[in-house]
Design an enzyme around this catalytic site. Structure first.
Site, short mmCIF file in Angstrom:
data_model
loop_
_atom_site.label_atom_id
_atom_site.label_comp_id
_atom_site.label_asym_id
_atom_site.label_seq_id
_atom_site.Cartn_x
_atom_site.Cartn_y
_atom_site.Cartn_z
N ALA A 160 46.54 -9.49 123.31
CA ALA A 160 45.45 -8.86 124.07
C ALA A 160 45.96 -7.70 124.92
O ALA A 160 47.11 -7.65 125.31
CB ALA A 160 44.78 -9.90 124.95
N GLU A 161 45.04 -6.77 125.19
CA GLU A 161 45.32 -5.59 126.02
C GLU A 161 46.48 -4.76 125.49
O GLU A 161 47.21 -4.13 126.25
CB GLU A 161 45.60 -6.00 127.48
CG GLU A 161 44.62 -7.00 128.07
CD GLU A 161 43.16 -6.57 127.94
OE1 GLU A 161 42.91 -5.35 127.86
OE2 GLU A 161 42.29 -7.45 127.92
N GLY A 162 46.65 -4.74 124.19
CA GLY A 162 47.74 -4.00 123.56
C GLY A 162 48.90 -4.93 123.23
O GLY A 162 49.53 -5.47 124.13
N GLN A 165 52.81 -1.82 123.04
CA GLN A 165 53.49 -1.48 124.29
C GLN A 165 54.81 -0.75 124.00
O GLN A 165 55.18 0.19 124.71
CB GLN A 165 53.77 -2.74 125.10
CG GLN A 165 52.55 -3.58 125.45
CD GLN A 165 51.50 -2.80 126.21
OE1 GLN A 165 51.81 -2.05 127.14
NE2 GLN A 165 50.25 -2.97 125.83
N ARG A 225 46.40 -5.07 132.02
CA ARG A 225 47.77 -5.29 131.55
C ARG A 225 48.62 -5.91 132.65
O ARG A 225 49.45 -6.79 132.38
CB ARG A 225 48.37 -3.98 131.04
CG ARG A 225 47.78 -3.57 129.70
CD ARG A 225 48.32 -2.25 129.17
NE ARG A 225 47.80 -2.01 127.83
CZ ARG A 225 47.99 -0.89 127.14
NH1 ARG A 225 48.71 0.11 127.68
NH2 ARG A 225 47.49 -0.75 125.93
#
Length: 578
Positions: free
Chosen positions: A437-439, A444, A296
């Site tokens: 991507a990555e949340g 978030q 992140r």
């Protein structure tokens, strides 16, 4: 026209110097590791040259020609093999890797600075180096020594790489629905079977061996995310003769994507693939979060790097493109027009306050790992709270900026920006995946509300507010007033979301707006820092101007988002009519 990577490196150095924790970290490390101004300048100047000479030239070919899936293997984009070899041989994969495994042992903020330059030049190849670096962190924390000794040195040399294998067809962010299975093999290893997707560089011809860090269920696993375990699954193993053979890991296809054509996004199959359990059974998700947290921050660095490239390109174009003015005289550069200045100032100030926040976090993470000043008890806990509070904010905010700033640059360039002659359109396409991507941004926002705000009853928020207020309070009141007002708005929304009468849906409906206010509060803090720099050189003046411009309307933006945060659920009542 290419970006000015030397200037880019100079701006990064100034940001690092402005972080209050940098001096304490540097002094603590000075006995074994020199990260003073001179050393930092040498490293970043070399990184700028590498970005310009090696990575930037392969970027366009990677975008236009991309990767190929041929005879069951992924073939890399033109020029990538040579660039990866140079990246490894020059030591750029080793910057913050541990010295005992062949790394340079520098703090991670130095790697972040180098990576920003590299991502501006060619983000796609960074999709291979990023997960590999994050894998080292997981192994150092949870891996057995034999596994660390086998894998980490080869990560450092670039011979082997790593991936993150989480998502499945019906289990994306909802990881509790993962169906991949791991059965004990009887010799201490495991056999993994399942299908994974969205795996960057899941297969490639740049490295000899790939280690897939994969979440799967063991036979005795409880349902949901609590039942997941973390495994390292090599794509190849040695046979009895010592030759590499398939380990039951097969790339099914590569996705056709909007951007990042040089980075193959693979669907992967695992069929009785021999694997190593990492850490403890059924704790895989929390262990994987060590990797995800690093990724992140990597996304945030990517966003800032490409957004700054877009600012440079836009400003350069505006200062040379002549249009308008008195028709009786030659036309003037469009940079003289008020509306163009407004747009460029907005782009530049957004990038600089976010960059300042990135290096604030990067230095903090190093300080926490190395126990700089060795704070004890509550001080250490509150310092970690501030860092963890900021991580979802910086990931989401830089991801959005990575797409929106190049998009704004295209508006300034007009028709030229819409063509492939200029790199803005590629930066915009490549960056679009960052807020997914990555949340995603929504994930978030929910993370900030539920895990950072509600779970600890506002302590992390209070720790952040105290830290930011403490620094802002010593600044010129003319700079501090608007920043303090935004912090107060954030405090009020947090209190409303923590009210016992507040329903979870109320907070969830307003979560993205709350995230936006949290971003404005964090960047207002950084803007005051930038605007307070009284040095007389050109870069200091640039950063101070960006800080002042950001502060000029930050409270107005926060007021708008505050209203949206508090009426989120009421607005969603209209959904039933769609």
């Amino acid at each position: 026209m290419s970006a000015d990577y030397r200037y880019h490196a100079d701006v990064i150095r100034r940001h690092i110097a402005l972080v209050p924790g940098y001096d304490a970290l540097r002094q603590r490390l000075s006995v074994d590791v020199d990260v003073g101004a001179d050393t930092l300048a040498q490293v970043l100047d070399a990184a700028a040259v590498f970005a310009e000479d090696v990575l930037a030239p392969i970027n366009r070919a990677g975008d236009l020609e991309g990767c190929r899936f041929q005879d069951g293997r992924v073939l890399s984009a033109p020029g990538y093999s040579g660039a990866w070899k140079q990246l490894a041989e020059a030591g750029w994969l080793a910057v913050d890797q541990p010295a005992e495994y062949g790394g340079q042992g520098l703090p991670s903020f130095v790697n972040a600075a180098c990576r920003e330059l590299f991502d501006c030049a060619c983000m796609a190849i960074g999709m291979l180096s990023g997960p590999t670096r994050a894998a080292t962190q997981v192994l150092l924390e949870f891996g057995e020594k034999a596994i660390c000794d086998e894998w980490i040195p080869r990560f450092v040399t670039g011979e082997w790489s790593a991936t993150i294998c989480i998502s499945e067809a019906d289990a994306g962010s909802d990881v509790g629905r993962i169906r991949s299975r791991a059965l004990p093999a009887g010799d201490g290893s495991w056999l993994v079977t399942g299908e994974k997707m969205w795996t960057s560089f899941g297969d490639n011809d740049l490295v000899e061996r790939i280690g897939h860090f994969l979440l799967a269920r063991t036979p005795d696993a409880p349902p949901g995310s609590a039942g997941l375990s973390l495994f390292l699954v090599p794509n190849r193993v040695r046979d009895a003769d010592g030759d590499w053979v398939s380990n039951g890991v097969t790339p099914r296809r590569i996705e056709e994507k909007l951007g990042l054509h040089g980075s193959p996004t693979c669907a992967m199959g695992f069929e009785q693939a021999r694997a190593h359990l990492i850490g403890h059974p059924h704790r895989g998700l929390s262990q994987m979060f060590v990797m995800i947290q690093g990724m992140r921050l990597m996304v945030a660095i990517e966003g800032v790097g490409m957004a700054f490239g877009a600012v440079q390109m836009t400003q350069s174009y505006a200062e040379t493109r002549k249009q308008g003015g008195d028709p009786a005289v030659p036309p003037v550069p469009i940079a003289r027009h008020a509306d163009i200045q407004r747009q460029i100032l907005g782009m530049a100030s957004r990038v600089e306050v976010l960059r300042g926040l990135v290096y604030e976090i990067a230095v903090r993470l190093d300080a926490e790992r190395m126990a700089v000043d060795e704070p004890t008890g509550r001080e250490a806990t509150r310092s970690r709270m501030v860092t963890q509070w900021l991580l979802p904010i910086i990931k989401a905010s830089c991801a959005e900026a990575g797409f929106e700033v190049p998009n704004e640059g295209i508006q300034v360039l007009g028709g030229a920006g819409y063509t492939r002659e200029w790199p803005l359109e590629q930066w915009m396409r490549d960056a679009r995946m960052m807020s997914i991507a990555e949340g995603s941004t929504g994930i978030q926002a929910l993370d900030l509300v539920h895990r950072r705000l509600r779970r600890d009853r506002g302590e992390s928020l209070a720790a952040f507010l105290d830290t930011a207020t403490g620094e802002i309070a010593s600044a010129d009141p003319g700079l501090a007033t608007s920043a303090l007002s935004v912090l107060d708005r954030l405090r009020k929304i947090g209190a409303a979301f923590l009210d016992p009468q507040s329903r979870p849906r109320d907070a969830e409906a307003g979560a993205v707006a709350f995230l936006n206010v949290a971003m404005l509060a964090a960047t207002a803090w950084i803007a005051v820092r930038l605007a307070s720099d009284d040095k007389d050189d050109a870069i200091a003046k640039r950063l101070a101007a960006c800080g002042r411009y950001w502060l000029s309307d930050v409270d107005l933006k926060a007021a708008q988002q505050e209203k949206l945060a508090l009426i989120g659920a009421a607005r969603l009542a209209e959904y039933e009519y769609l």
